[in-house]
Design a protein around this motif. Structure first.
Motif, PDB file in Angstrom:
ATOM      1  N   GLN A  30       0.828  -1.206   0.000  1.00 22.49           N
ATOM      2  CA  GLN A  30       0.000   0.000   0.000  1.00 22.49           C
ATOM      3  C   GLN A  30       0.862   1.255   0.000  1.00 22.49           C
ATOM      4  O   GLN A  30       0.509   2.253   0.623  1.00 22.49           O
ATOM      5  N   LEU A  31       1.969   1.199  -0.707  1.00 25.67           N
ATOM      6  CA  LEU A  31       2.885   2.340  -0.707  1.00 25.67           C
ATOM      7  C   LEU A  31       2.217   3.597  -1.259  1.00 25.67           C
ATOM      8  O   LEU A  31       2.424   4.695  -0.743  1.00 25.67           O
ATOM      9  N   GLY A  32       1.429   3.426  -2.321  1.00 25.67           N
ATOM     10  CA  GLY A  32       0.758   4.591  -2.891  1.00 25.67           C
ATOM     11  C   GLY A  32      -0.162   5.266  -1.899  1.00 25.67           C
ATOM     12  O   GLY A  32      -0.123   6.491  -1.715  1.00 25.67           O
ATOM     13  N   GLY A  33      -0.983   4.492  -1.235  1.00 19.40           N
ATOM     14  CA  GLY A  33      -1.887   5.048  -0.226  1.00 19.40           C
ATOM     15  C   GLY A  33      -1.137   5.621   0.955  1.00 19.40           C
ATOM     16  O   GLY A  33      -1.533   6.654   1.514  1.00 19.40           O
ATOM     17  N   GLN A  34      -0.044   4.973   1.352  1.00 18.33           N
ATOM     18  CA  GLN A  34       0.754   5.480   2.469  1.00 18.33           C
ATOM     19  C   GLN A  34       1.400   6.824   2.116  1.00 18.33           C
ATOM     20  O   GLN A  34       1.447   7.737   2.952  1.00 18.33           O
ATOM     21  N   VAL A  35       1.893   6.952   0.884  1.00 26.92           N
ATOM     22  CA  VAL A  35       2.512   8.221   0.463  1.00 26.92           C
ATOM     23  C   VAL A  35       1.485   9.339   0.441  1.00 26.92           C
ATOM     24  O   VAL A  35       1.754  10.462   0.889  1.00 26.92           O
ATOM     25  N   ARG A  36       0.290   9.046  -0.069  1.00 30.60           N
ATOM     26  CA  ARG A  36      -0.749  10.085  -0.088  1.00 30.60           C
ATOM     27  C   ARG A  36      -1.144  10.493   1.324  1.00 30.60           C
ATOM     28  O   ARG A  36      -1.290  11.688   1.632  1.00 30.60           O
ATOM     29  N   SER A  37      -1.321   9.523   2.194  1.00 26.20           N
ATOM     30  CA  SER A  37      -1.687   9.837   3.568  1.00 26.20           C
ATOM     31  C   SER A  37      -0.571  10.608   4.273  1.00 26.20           C
ATOM     32  O   SER A  37      -0.824  11.564   5.007  1.00 26.20           O
ATOM     33  N   PHE A  38       0.679  10.213   4.035  1.00 28.71           N
ATOM     34  CA  PHE A  38       1.822  10.918   4.620  1.00 28.71           C
ATOM     35  C   PHE A  38       1.879  12.365   4.136  1.00 28.71           C
ATOM     36  O   PHE A  38       2.125  13.291   4.931  1.00 28.71           O
ATOM     37  N   SER A  39       1.646  12.575   2.849  1.00 25.42           N
ATOM     38  CA  SER A  39       1.722  13.929   2.290  1.00 25.42           C
ATOM     39  C   SER A  39       0.649  14.835   2.882  1.00 25.42           C
ATOM     40  O   SER A  39       0.936  15.964   3.298  1.00 25.42           O
ATOM     41  N   SER A 149       1.248   5.852   8.476  1.00 25.60           N
ATOM     42  CA  SER A 149       1.552   7.040   7.680  1.00 25.60           C
ATOM     43  C   SER A 149       1.321   8.311   8.489  1.00 25.60           C
ATOM     44  O   SER A 149       2.088   9.283   8.367  1.00 25.60           O
ATOM     45  N   ARG A 150       0.309   8.340   9.322  1.00 22.27           N
ATOM     46  CA  ARG A 150       0.074   9.525  10.164  1.00 22.27           C
ATOM     47  C   ARG A 150       1.197   9.698  11.169  1.00 22.27           C
ATOM     48  O   ARG A 150       1.615  10.830  11.472  1.00 22.27           O
ATOM     49  N   PHE A 151       1.705   8.593  11.703  1.00 22.45           N
ATOM     50  CA  PHE A 151       2.828   8.693  12.634  1.00 22.45           C
ATOM     51  C   PHE A 151       4.070   9.241  11.940  1.00 22.45           C
ATOM     52  O   PHE A 151       4.775  10.105  12.488  1.00 22.45           O
ATOM     53  N   LEU A 152       4.353   8.748  10.738  1.00 17.77           N
ATOM     54  CA  LEU A 152       5.525   9.239  10.012  1.00 17.77           C
ATOM     55  C   LEU A 152       5.395  10.725   9.707  1.00 17.77           C
ATOM     56  O   LEU A 152       6.377  11.482   9.801  1.00 17.77           O
ATOM     57  N   ALA A 153       4.187  11.174   9.340  1.00 18.74           N
ATOM     58  CA  ALA A 153       3.975  12.592   9.080  1.00 18.74           C
ATOM     59  C   ALA A 153       4.166  13.408  10.353  1.00 18.74           C
ATOM     60  O   ALA A 153       4.764  14.493  10.342  1.00 18.74           O
ATOM     61  N   ALA A 154       3.672  12.881  11.478  1.00 20.90           N
ATOM     62  CA  ALA A 154       3.826  13.578  12.754  1.00 20.90           C
ATOM     63  C   ALA A 154       5.291  13.642  13.158  1.00 20.90           C
ATOM     64  O   ALA A 154       5.777  14.688  13.628  1.00 20.90           O
TER      65      ALA A 154
END
Length: 603
Positions: A30-39, A149-154
């Motif tokens: 789910q890399l695509g979804g993870q990248v979008r969520s991270f962005s 992904s939210r954790f990585l963004a945080a």
């Protein structure tokens, strides 16, 4: 992958070596979804942190009585507000998409594994565990995938804020740069204990779910023997163990939450105390102090995701471990051919027990142990239990485990002792892959389903029994009616080899006699193996095999084995050990009297 695109055309081949590897595999897919969520998460968190600069800029503009800068600060606040709303909306949208798509992938994998193994799955894994994995565990696995992904963004936001503060106000930022790592890492010593308690809670909850599922499945039997209260007591004790484990786990997580409130509070106190001194000395302005204070206060928001990812991982890891355990179950050997180029025919032979079912004949198998009969039936279908030898059953000399799954199932069909009827109409129930040589009417007639059709006709709106609704698991029908409909469904498929495990255990003797005649006539020229101890079925079998302690002990016809094989007679006639001993003593006495008489006559 979007929610509208579900289900997946192919959910993939999971890495089921461990729970952690399975979670990592899900994340990679789910890399695509993870990248979008991270962005979107990075945009949202950055906008939240930008509020501190806008507020500090506005305060300094008021102190300096600068209307232009105050208006600019107002515009910045409006812009950050819009960005926060947009980022939060899209972050939630993409995160939930990740959650649902991850859960859907796991559910598809479990459904594929269930279809691949069939009833053999519940022989290798407890039915309650399968239920727990496909319900609550799927949600917890999706939670971790979504929270990652939210954790990585945080985490990225926290790093960027610390760097920005160091550039913006080096003197005051030193306190923040030292304090923030303490905030982020301060709960790490508590996490192993919290994770262990969460694992214990999940294991106890899984056992309670298994017990509940097994109890519900056997409820009718329990009522028949008056065992409801016993199992209710067991489930009550299991649920209380879950409650106590949950309380212990909640206390630890409450302590972690308390630490994450205490440490930021101490950091805020330190920032204000040190900042006031800097303002008094004229080294920084009031607006800069407000900016740093606001940034530290708002940092609590992204730092909260550090606790969430720890909780998500601790709860999802045992769930992923259970899912991986189910998904790791495989057939002994994966075939590489296709159903078009593999059409095995001939005798069915099990090299482990020595059981031989000649091609085109009706073979009855008698086992003293019903569980042994069930395991042997699964072996004949190409699904040995994990603790059984991997030596494959052979059909016409071809090992079943070397065939593709579709080919093996088309060649050998195993009807379990307790077959399941899915909800729908009778037409839908009998709409199964088949050879086309046996019609639904012929199968229903051979399975003696006349009274079942009459009952369904009364429940149908237009008096058409084929369109009458059948409830889930056929609960609106009696046990014998369900058993006969399941037999009719198996007969419709008309496989090369049909294996039936106690197909008439729930019907009366008159119906059983008619079913045995119909079964023999309809399956004439086809290989049929019936596991039974019913004299009516055994008498109509062309070959009877006694399997004792995992090996073939006798072969013959029913009427011959009853007289010549005591073990066979004890099983079929339900003869007790005392009765068997008395019968043997009587025969010995008769033989002695006969020998004595012959001796006297010759003298």
């Amino acid at each position: 992958m979007q929610i509208s695109d579900l289900p997946y055309p192919d959910p993939g081949v999971p890495d089921a070596r461990s729970g952690s590897r399975f979670l990592l595999w899900l994340g990679r897919n789910q890399l695509g979804g993870q990248v979008r969520s991270f962005s979107w998460g990075l945009l949202h968190f950055s906008a939240v942190m930008a509020l501190s600069f806008a507020v500090g800029y506005a305060v300094q503009a008021v102190v300096d009585r600068d209307g232009g800068r105050l208006a600019l600060a107002g515009g910045l606040l409006a812009l950050t507000g819009v960005t926060i709303a947009l980022g939060d909306t899209m972050l939630h949208r993409t995160a939930v998409t990740n959650w649902i798509t991850a859960a859907a992938r796991v559910q598809q994998l479990l459904a594929r594994k269930t279809a691949e193994l069939g009833s053999a799955l519940t022989r290798r894994v407890a039915a309650g565990e399968v239920v727990a994995v496909s319900t609550g565990d799927v949600e917890k696995i999706g939670w971790f995938v979504e929270a990652l992904s939210r954790f990585l963004a945080a985490a990225m936001t926290v790093v960027l804020v610390c760097v920005a503060l160091a550039v913006y106000q080096p003197a005051l930022a030193l306190v923040v740069v030292i304090g923030v790592p303490v905030l982020a890492l301060g709960v790490i010593p508590l996490l192993p204990r919290a994770t262990k308690l969460a694992d214990v809670q999940r294991e106890k909850a899984g056992r309670a779910t298994e017990l509940a599922a097994d109890t519900v499945a056997g409820l009718r039997v329990l009522r028949g023997i008056g065992g409801e209260e016993l199992f209710l007591t067991r489930y009550r004790e299991a649920s209380q163990e879950v409650r106590r484990a949950a309380v212990r786990s909640a206390r630890m997580w409450a302590a972690i939450s308390a630490v994450q409130v205490l440490l930021p509070g101490l950091l805020l106190v330190a920032v204000v105390w040190y900042g006031i001194g800097l303002v008094r000395d004229g080294r920084i302005q009031i607006g800069e102090l407000v900016t740093v204070y606001s940034a530290v206060m708002l940092l609590m928001y992204p730092l909260r995701h550090f606790e969430e990812i720890a909780m998500a991982y601790s709860f999802s890891r045992p769930s992923a471990r259970r899912a991986a355990r189910v998904l790791s179950i495989e057939r002994s050997i994966e075939g590489s051919g296709t159903i078009e180029d593999v059409t095995p025919q001939g005798d069915l032979y099990d090299p482990v027990t020595g059981l031989l079912a000649p091609s085109g004949r009706l073979t009855a198998v008698v086992c003293g142990d019903p569980d042994e009969a069930g395991r042997l039936a699964e072996r004949l279908g190409g699904h040995p239990a994990l603790d059984e030898p991997v030596t494959s059953v052979r059909l016409g000399g071809t090992p079943l485990d070397e065939l593709p799954l579709d080919a093996a199932r088309a060649a050998v069909l195993v009807q379990d002792k307790d077959p399941v009827l899915l909800s729908g109409t009778l037409t839908e129930l009998l709409d199964v892959p088949s050879s086309g040589n046996v019609t639904a009417e012929e199968a229903l007639r051979a399975a003696e389903c006349g009274d079942v059709l009459d009952a369904l006709a009364q429940a149908s709106v237009d008096d058409d029994p084929m369109q009458a609704p059948i409830t889930e698991r056929g609960r609106s029908l009696s046990g014998g009616q369900r058993q006969r409909l399941a037999l009719a469904r198996s007969l419709v498929t008309d496989p090369e080899v049909l294996v039936l495990d106690e197909p008439t255990s729930a019907v009366d003797s008159h119906t059983e006699a008619r079913i045995s005649e119909g079964l023999r006539a309809l399956r004439k020229g086809r290989t049929t193996v019936v596991f039974t101890s019913s004299p009516l079925l055994l008498d109509r079998a062309e070959r009877v095999v006694l399997v004792h302690e995992g090996e073939v002990a006798a072969v013959g016809l029913h009427r011959d084995l009853v007289h010549t094989e005591p073990r066979y007679r004890a099983i079929v006639t339900r003869e007790t050990e005392d009765e068997q001993a008395a019968d043997e003593a009587r025969k010995a006495s008769e033989a002695y009297e006969r020998d004595t008489y012959e001796t006297e006559e010759s003298a």
